[in-house]
Motif scaffolding. Structure first.
Motif, PDB file in Angstrom:
ATOM      1  N   ALA A  95       0.837  -1.200   0.000  1.00 56.58           N
ATOM      2  CA  ALA A  95       0.000   0.000   0.000  1.00 56.58           C
ATOM      3  C   ALA A  95       0.872   1.250   0.000  1.00 56.58           C
ATOM      4  N   GLN A  96       0.443   2.234  -0.747  1.00 56.03           N
ATOM      5  CA  GLN A  96       1.200   3.486  -0.832  1.00 56.03           C
ATOM      6  C   GLN A  96       1.120   4.249   0.490  1.00 56.03           C
ATOM      7  N   GLU A  97       1.964   5.258   0.607  1.00 53.01           N
ATOM      8  CA  GLU A  97       2.107   5.951   1.880  1.00 53.01           C
ATOM      9  C   GLU A  97       1.061   7.040   2.109  1.00 53.01           C
ATOM     10  N   LEU A  98       0.588   7.658   1.035  1.00 54.61           N
ATOM     11  CA  LEU A  98      -0.260   8.840   1.182  1.00 54.61           C
ATOM     12  C   LEU A  98      -1.728   8.559   0.888  1.00 54.61           C
ATOM     13  N   ASN A  99      -2.566   9.217   1.642  1.00 54.82           N
ATOM     14  CA  ASN A  99      -3.997   9.267   1.364  1.00 54.82           C
ATOM     15  C   ASN A  99      -4.316  10.740   1.117  1.00 54.82           C
ATOM     16  N   ALA A 100      -4.092  11.160  -0.121  1.00 56.70           N
ATOM     17  CA  ALA A 100      -4.147  12.590  -0.451  1.00 56.70           C
ATOM     18  C   ALA A 100      -5.493  12.990  -1.029  1.00 56.70           C
ATOM     19  N   ARG A 101      -6.009  14.079  -0.509  1.00 61.47           N
ATOM     20  CA  ARG A 101      -7.176  14.732  -1.103  1.00 61.47           C
ATOM     21  C   ARG A 101      -6.668  15.971  -1.837  1.00 61.47           C
ATOM     22  N   VAL A 102      -7.076  16.116  -3.077  1.00 65.05           N
ATOM     23  CA  VAL A 102      -6.553  17.202  -3.923  1.00 65.05           C
ATOM     24  C   VAL A 102      -7.711  18.033  -4.453  1.00 65.05           C
ATOM     25  N   GLN A 103      -7.556  19.334  -4.342  1.00 68.21           N
ATOM     26  CA  GLN A 103      -8.552  20.254  -4.903  1.00 68.21           C
ATOM     27  C   GLN A 103      -7.814  21.295  -5.736  1.00 68.21           C
ATOM     28  N   VAL A 104      -8.190  21.419  -6.997  1.00 66.03           N
ATOM     29  CA  VAL A 104      -7.607  22.432  -7.874  1.00 66.03           C
ATOM     30  C   VAL A 104      -8.671  23.491  -8.143  1.00 66.03           C
ATOM     31  N   LEU A 105      -8.317  24.736  -7.856  1.00 61.24           N
ATOM     32  CA  LEU A 105      -9.245  25.857  -8.018  1.00 61.24           C
ATOM     33  C   LEU A 105      -8.665  26.862  -9.006  1.00 61.24           C
ATOM     34  N   ALA A 106      -9.546  27.586  -9.676  1.00 64.79           N
ATOM     35  CA  ALA A 106      -9.103  28.643 -10.583  1.00 64.79           C
ATOM     36  C   ALA A 106     -10.145  29.754 -10.596  1.00 64.79           C
ATOM     37  N   PRO A 107     -10.398  30.387  -9.447  1.00 64.43           N
ATOM     38  CA  PRO A 107     -11.487  31.371  -9.353  1.00 64.43           C
ATOM     39  C   PRO A 107     -11.290  32.620 -10.205  1.00 64.43           C
ATOM     40  N   GLN A 108     -10.025  32.943 -10.511  1.00 62.77           N
ATOM     41  CA  GLN A 108      -9.753  34.170 -11.258  1.00 62.77           C
ATOM     42  C   GLN A 108      -9.390  33.914 -12.718  1.00 62.77           C
ATOM     43  N   VAL A 109      -9.458  32.648 -13.145  1.00 67.64           N
ATOM     44  CA  VAL A 109      -9.046  32.309 -14.513  1.00 67.64           C
ATOM     45  C   VAL A 109     -10.283  31.864 -15.297  1.00 67.64           C
ATOM     46  N   SER A 110     -10.877  32.792 -16.001  1.00 63.42           N
ATOM     47  CA  SER A 110     -12.164  32.531 -16.654  1.00 63.42           C
ATOM     48  C   SER A 110     -12.051  31.657 -17.901  1.00 63.42           C
ATOM     49  N   ASN A 111     -10.886  31.648 -18.539  1.00 60.54           N
ATOM     50  CA  ASN A 111     -10.757  30.910 -19.802  1.00 60.54           C
ATOM     51  C   ASN A 111     -10.295  29.464 -19.616  1.00 60.54           C
ATOM     52  N   LEU A 112     -10.236  28.995 -18.381  1.00 64.87           N
ATOM     53  CA  LEU A 112      -9.834  27.622 -18.099  1.00 64.87           C
ATOM     54  C   LEU A 112     -11.089  26.815 -17.799  1.00 64.87           C
ATOM     55  N   ASN A 113     -11.388  25.823 -18.637  1.00 65.54           N
ATOM     56  CA  ASN A 113     -12.661  25.129 -18.484  1.00 65.54           C
ATOM     57  C   ASN A 113     -12.639  24.115 -17.345  1.00 65.54           C
TER      58      ASN A 113
END
Length: 298
Positions: free
Chosen positions: A20-38
């Protein structure tokens, strides 16, 4: 035949558990100020980063699924060049469980203001200990090793050294890149200096305190508050640290992550002991004096 299949399934399950791997990672990617990124691109990037952290093994040790280290990566994209270039910052947090309780204690909670990287939609992130592959790979690997190192320090005295050295190797490999945060000249609060601090003998007492605080302190609190006296007894050793270095990134990040928790734990002391703890903590960590004020209340 059924018995053979059952045995094979058990062997497969055991193999998965042992590896079993070592990490239990939760990832959140946000782009509130980047309107042209879908939205679909953001979600795909988020999944790719999460898979990298959770599916790679960063050590040769065997981790049971329940032993995986809980961590959070909140990546905020501030600018996108319309191609593969992203300007971002990231908040990285990890925790470890406290023995015989449902409580998780924060190990690190820090913000990286130079979390810039290149990434093409649909591509994978490759992992290598020997080569600089990309900045996103180096960033994630560096923080994986740092999170593992801090976790190890909390379970054994200076137990994270090998993983901090692996993080240092990532820094050395990344020296050839043009990205900020990998070099001493990039400022005093970056990845280079955090790693320098954790491996610097000047901060060995802080790393020893991390072990005493967690393993002999928090993990023992349910045993008639036995651990409380261990935490108090460990504090004077921190006063041996060079006062001129207390503003460095490692103690700064660590105490900022722990000050509220320490205050809450030590509030169980009697009034005289609380004042003694308050005096020590405010001398060791003057930046968080406001948080320690709670110890002055009866």
């Amino acid at each position: 035949m059924i018995k053979k299949i059952a045995c094979l399934l058990l062997l497969c399950f055991a193999f998965v558990q042992l590896n079993a791997q070592e990490l239990n990672a939760r990832v959140q990617v946000l782009a509130p100020q980047v309107s042209n990124l879908n939205k679909s691109s953001i979600e795909a990037l988020q999944k790719t980063i999460r898979d990298f952290l959770n599916n790679n093994k960063f050590t040769t040790e065997s981790y049971q699924p329940q032993e995986r280290i809980d961590c959070n990566f909140i990546i905020t994209i501030n600018n996108w060049d319309g191609g593969s270039g992203y300007v971002a910052d990231a908040q990285i947090q990890s925790s470890r469980p406290v023995f015989n309780s449902s409580y998780n204690s924060t190990m690190i909670n820090t913000t990286d203001k130079n979390f810039d990287f290149s990434y093409n939609d649909g591509s994978t992130i490759d992992y290598s200990e020997q080569n600089y592959v990309s900045n996103i790979s180096a960033l994630l690997t560096y923080y994986a090793y740092t999170i593992i190192g801090l976790d190890k320090d909390s379970f054994s005295n200076l137990g994270g050294t090998a993983y901090f050295k692996k993080a240092k190797n990532i820094i050395n490999l990344a020296q050839t890149s043009s990205n900020a945060g990998w070099k001493a000249a990039d400022g005093l609060r970056n990845r280079f200096w955090f790693n320098e601090n954790v491996l610097n003998p000047s901060f060995v007492e802080l790393r020893k305190f991390i072990y005493e605080y967690h393993k002999n302190g928090l993990d023992q609190l349910t045993d008639n508050n036995k651990g409380l006296s261990k935490i108090v007894a460990a504090l004077p050793a921190l006063e041996q640290m060079d006062k001129q270095k207390l503003g460095s990134i490692f103690p700064n990040v660590y105490f900022a992550s722990k000050a509220d928790e320490v205050t809450n734990i030590l509030s169980k002391l009697n009034p005289q002991e609380k004042i003694k703890a308050y005096n020590m903590l405010t001398e060791i960590d003057p930046a968080n004096i406001g948080k320690y004020e709670g110890l002055k209340k009866n």
